[in-house]
Design a protein around this motif. Structure first.
Motif, short mmCIF file in Angstrom:
data_model
loop_
_atom_site.label_atom_id
_atom_site.label_comp_id
_atom_site.label_asym_id
_atom_site.label_seq_id
_atom_site.Cartn_x
_atom_site.Cartn_y
_atom_site.Cartn_z
N MET A 1 -44.39 -10.09 4.17
CA MET A 1 -43.73 -10.91 5.20
C MET A 1 -42.57 -10.12 5.78
O MET A 1 -41.90 -9.37 5.06
N PRO A 2 -42.29 -10.26 7.06
CA PRO A 2 -41.13 -9.56 7.63
C PRO A 2 -39.83 -10.20 7.15
O PRO A 2 -39.82 -11.31 6.62
N ALA A 3 -38.73 -9.45 7.31
CA ALA A 3 -37.42 -9.97 6.94
C ALA A 3 -37.10 -11.19 7.80
O ALA A 3 -37.39 -11.22 8.99
N VAL A 4 -36.50 -12.20 7.16
CA VAL A 4 -36.17 -13.44 7.87
C VAL A 4 -34.65 -13.59 7.88
O VAL A 4 -34.01 -13.49 6.84
N VAL A 5 -34.08 -13.80 9.05
CA VAL A 5 -32.64 -14.03 9.20
C VAL A 5 -32.43 -15.43 9.75
O VAL A 5 -33.02 -15.78 10.78
N PHE A 6 -31.62 -16.22 9.08
CA PHE A 6 -31.36 -17.58 9.52
C PHE A 6 -30.16 -17.63 10.44
O PHE A 6 -29.15 -16.96 10.21
N ALA A 7 -30.27 -18.41 11.48
CA ALA A 7 -29.14 -18.64 12.36
C ALA A 7 -28.17 -19.61 11.70
O ALA A 7 -28.55 -20.32 10.76
#
Length: 272
Positions: free
Chosen positions: A91-97
């Motif tokens: 899975m790609p890296a996930v960044v939360f707003a």
């Protein structure tokens, strides 16, 4: 991620989508999907492709009561054909707003030893009668000066033949006035209780009496009638101390003396 709910007709639910596609895996008939960019009426097998899909999703069941299952992810969802399955290996890296969060509804298993690290969880409040059973915990290493406080343990029942071996206990300090009762079938070896402070005073008999006040921190008290006294001094109701006679008492109680006015009693108190 997967959204799954059993929904009644016209019931609405919300969840946080992360990805670029939204696929209707199953629903009774039609669902109304509202994203931050528009509304969609979709049937099972339909999907939305949007590079800016991430955000709050509202789902409304337009059919009969039944299960609604929605899959969200990155790229484009290709449903498996009969008897096939889809394996997600990376899975790609996930960044939360700011303000975004993830609701984990079911366990996630990763291949090749990968793990998901969760640094913070929301507060959990149990209803009356509910409980959490922990069957296994990982090894815990405390950093320097850290400590673990256990305030309550459940009841422990040992099976036949089982036993508990205690190799070490922490030091126990009793508060003033506390005591430990010890029962034994064989003689116990004890040693005198020492103190860490010494105080001396002289009591003078007036109106025929003198009193040494109660002291709960006292280990023992030394009482002596000086040789300069002209008469004996009575301790309590009938214990006489003649001039020059000493007495050691291991008590914290009040001591009452009687005798001739002007005579004195020398006192040394040893306290803990």
């Amino acid at each position: 991620m997967t959204f799954y709910r059993v929904m009644q007709p016209r019931q609405q639910e919300q969840f946080q989508a992360i990805g670029e596609f939204l696929y209707i895996e199953s629903c009774p008939d039609t669902v109304l999907i509202r994203t931050e960019r528009g509304e969609y009426r979709l049937k099972p097998g339909a999907q939305i492709i949007d590079s800016q899909l991430t955000g709050r999703i509202t789902v409304e069941n337009l059919g009969e009561a039944g299960a609604v299952s929605i899959i969200c992810g990155f790229g484009r969802f290709i449903p498996p054909t009969d008897g096939q399955k889809v394996d997600v290996t990376q899975m790609p890296a996930v960044v939360f707003a700011p303000g975004q969060q993830v609701d984990i509804a079911s366990p996630v298993m990763l291949a090749d030893g990968q793990v998901i690290a969760i640094s913070q969880l929301p507060k959990v409040q149990l209803a009356d009668g509910q409980q959490v059973t922990v069957s296994q915990l990982p090894a815990i290493q405390l950093a320097a000066n850290q400590q673990l406080a256990v305030t309550h343990l459940p009841d422990v029942a040992l099976a036949a033949g089982q036993q508990v071996g205690v190799t070490e206990l922490p030091k126990v300090k009793l508060e003033t006035g506390q005591a430990v009762r010890v029962y034994a079938t064989t003689p116990l070896l004890t040693k005198p209780v020492g103190g860490d402070s010494v105080a001396s005073q002289v009591l003078t008999l007036a109106a025929g009496t003198a009193v040494l006040a109660k002291n709960t921190s006292r280990c023992h008290v030394l009482v002596k009638v000086p040789t300069t006294n002209t008469h004996a001094v009575t301790l309590g109701s009938d214990w006489e101390l003649t001039p020059g006679e000493p007495l050691k008492l291991e008590t914290t109680a009040e001591l009452a003396f009687a005798g001739t006015d002007g005579d004195t009693i020398q006192i040394i108190e040893v306290s803990r």
